[in-house]
Design an enzyme around this catalytic site. Structure first.
Site, PDB file in Angstrom:
ATOM      1  N   MET A  32      39.670 -17.056  -5.467  1.00 47.04           N
ATOM      2  CA  MET A  32      39.109 -18.238  -4.806  1.00 47.04           C
ATOM      3  C   MET A  32      38.018 -18.837  -5.701  1.00 47.04           C
ATOM      4  O   MET A  32      37.134 -19.553  -5.233  1.00 47.04           O
ATOM      5  CB  MET A  32      38.543 -17.866  -3.434  1.00 47.04           C
ATOM      6  CG  MET A  32      39.617 -17.325  -2.487  1.00 47.04           C
ATOM      7  SD  MET A  32      39.235 -17.506  -0.739  1.00 47.04           S
ATOM      8  CE  MET A  32      37.729 -16.575  -0.606  1.00 47.04           C
ATOM      9  N   HIS A  39      36.480 -10.416 -11.282  1.00 48.55           N
ATOM     10  CA  HIS A  39      37.701 -11.210 -11.489  1.00 48.55           C
ATOM     11  C   HIS A  39      38.175 -11.092 -12.943  1.00 48.55           C
ATOM     12  O   HIS A  39      39.365 -10.980 -13.215  1.00 48.55           O
ATOM     13  CB  HIS A  39      37.423 -12.699 -11.236  1.00 48.55           C
ATOM     14  CG  HIS A  39      37.007 -13.040  -9.843  1.00 48.55           C
ATOM     15  ND1 HIS A  39      35.752 -13.487  -9.525  1.00 48.55           N
ATOM     16  CD2 HIS A  39      37.706 -13.018  -8.676  1.00 48.55           C
ATOM     17  CE1 HIS A  39      35.675 -13.736  -8.228  1.00 48.55           C
ATOM     18  NE2 HIS A  39      36.836 -13.453  -7.688  1.00 48.55           N
ATOM     19  N   ASP A 152      37.803  -5.374  -2.157  1.00 41.76           N
ATOM     20  CA  ASP A 152      38.532  -5.730  -0.935  1.00 41.76           C
ATOM     21  C   ASP A 152      39.673  -4.731  -0.769  1.00 41.76           C
ATOM     22  O   ASP A 152      40.853  -5.095  -0.850  1.00 41.76           O
ATOM     23  CB  ASP A 152      39.049  -7.166  -1.048  1.00 41.76           C
ATOM     24  CG  ASP A 152      37.908  -8.160  -1.169  1.00 41.76           C
ATOM     25  OD1 ASP A 152      37.119  -8.277  -0.227  1.00 41.76           O
ATOM     26  OD2 ASP A 152      37.777  -8.793  -2.245  1.00 41.76           O
ATOM     27  N   SER A 188      31.352 -12.995  -5.150  1.00 39.25           N
ATOM     28  CA  SER A 188      30.959 -14.414  -5.236  1.00 39.25           C
ATOM     29  C   SER A 188      29.855 -14.701  -4.227  1.00 39.25           C
ATOM     30  O   SER A 188      29.032 -15.589  -4.426  1.00 39.25           O
ATOM     31  CB  SER A 188      32.159 -15.310  -4.964  1.00 39.25           C
ATOM     32  OG  SER A 188      33.200 -14.951  -5.847  1.00 39.25           O
TER      33      SER A 188
HETATM   34  O1  PAF Z   1      40.364 -11.868  -2.618  1.00 43.24           O
HETATM   35  C1  PAF Z   1      40.390 -13.109  -2.616  1.00 43.24           C
HETATM   36  O2  PAF Z   1      39.699 -13.765  -3.401  1.00 43.24           O
HETATM   37  C2  PAF Z   1      41.285 -13.843  -1.634  1.00 43.24           C
HETATM   38  O3  PAF Z   1      41.355 -13.178  -0.429  1.00 43.24           O
HETATM   39  C3  PAF Z   1      42.707 -14.115  -2.185  1.00 43.24           C
HETATM   40  C4  PAF Z   1      43.455 -12.817  -2.447  1.00 43.24           C
HETATM   41  C5  PAF Z   1      42.612 -14.920  -3.486  1.00 43.24           C
HETATM   42  C6  PAF Z   1      43.528 -14.931  -1.179  1.00 43.24           C
HETATM   43  O4  PAF Z   1      42.939 -16.159  -0.904  1.00 43.24           O
END
Ligand code: PAF
Length: 285
Positions: A32, A39, A152, A188
């Site tokens: 996102m 990331h 997550d 973030s």
């Molecule tokens: O983890 C995230 O940033 C979001 O949940 C994802 C997997 C991009 C889905 O919108």
């Protein structure tokens, strides 16, 4: 190859087809935006594994609840694109909300079981939003592998279940949480923290480690959730959504402590909700 930004699903399919036909493996890193080193570790691994790396950049409205931070969520597309470029991403898929959810869009993908409890309970509808958008990303990109951060962890397990139940034949690669030097998990949402809240935030990691040590020293599993919640409140968190030990493979609540478990926490500092988890297999020094 230099970075190409694509705004439509059709454009993505067209751009990837020749690479797929040439036998290149395609790796997808769904994001996102508001990129941090967590990331970038996913991008790094995807480029090691795959000939073509696609990153998606889409703040997905359907995974935010009504009173959540969709509008405030940090957005800086040009910074994100330069980072993706620097880290060797080949294609960024950055659709508009209308492209992702055109008029008449009616489907919701729901995974049962593993979505129950933890963030599934604290954020009703959240995982439906995640699995629906990730299914669309998978359908449009058709990756061989997709990369998710273990911060997550529940999300990663939900996506593994979806991929397995729908026979999607996509390898889900989960990578470890990336932390600041003081233990705070990169997120973030850390950008929202005031200086005072930033000082409190690492105590989430400290509390989970303390619980891991308590479990290893034989203190009863049942007492840990309450102990962890009180410790977070004592450290300065305003509210705790959950503090729980779960089986890392099944995400079920264990009856007694043993190997292969993880400790999960979600708590609020003002308007900022932080989540984190660690393996309880960690051996105390
Ligand atoms: O983890 C995230 O940033 C979001 O949940 C994802 C997997 C991009 C889905 O919108």
């Amino acid at each position: 190859m230099s970075l190409t930004v694509i705004r439509s699903a059709e454009g993505l399919r067209r751009a990837l087809a020749p690479h797929r036909d040439a036998g290149k493996l395609i790796g997808l890193v769904p994001t996102m935006g508001a990129l941090h080193d967590g990331h970038l570790s996913l991008v790094h691994r995807a480029s090691r594994d795959c000939g073509i790396v696609v990153a998606s950049l889409f703040v997905n409205p359907t995974q935010f609840g009504e009173n959540e931070d969709f509008d405030a969520y940090p957005r800086d597309e040009s910074r994100d694109l330069s980072l993706f470029d620097e880290y060797g991403v080949d294609f960024v898929y950055a659709p508009s909300v209308d492209e992702m959810y055109p008029d008449g869009f009616k489907i919701t993908i729901t995974v049962q079981g593993v979505t129950e409890g933890l963030c599934g309970a604290a954020r009703p509808g959240h995982f439906d939003g995640v699995t629906t958008v990730v299914s669309k990303l998978f359908a449009d990109c058709k990756p061989d592998a997709a990369y998710f951060g273990q911060k997550d962890y529940q999300q990663m397990k939900v996506i593994e279940r979806m991929v397995s139940d729908l026979d999607l034949n996509i390898r889900i690669v989960g990578l470890p949480v990336v932390r600041e030097r003081d233990g705070l998990a990169l997120s973030s949402r850390n950008a929202y923290l005031s200086a005072a809240h930033r000082r409190v935030a690492p105590s989430m990691f400290g509390t989970m480690r303390a619980v891991a040590e308590r479990l290893h020293s034989g203190i009863d599993l049942d007492a840990q959730s309450e102990w962890g919640q009180s410790a977070l409140l004592d450290a300065g968190f305003d509210r705790v959504d959950y503090f729980e030990v779960r089986d890392a493979a099944t995400m079920e609540k264990p009856r007694e402590f043993g190997p292969g478990m993880r400790i999960f926490a979600a708590a609020w500092l003002g308007q900022t909700r932080l989540i984190d988890n660690i393996s309880a297999d960690f051996e105390p020094e």
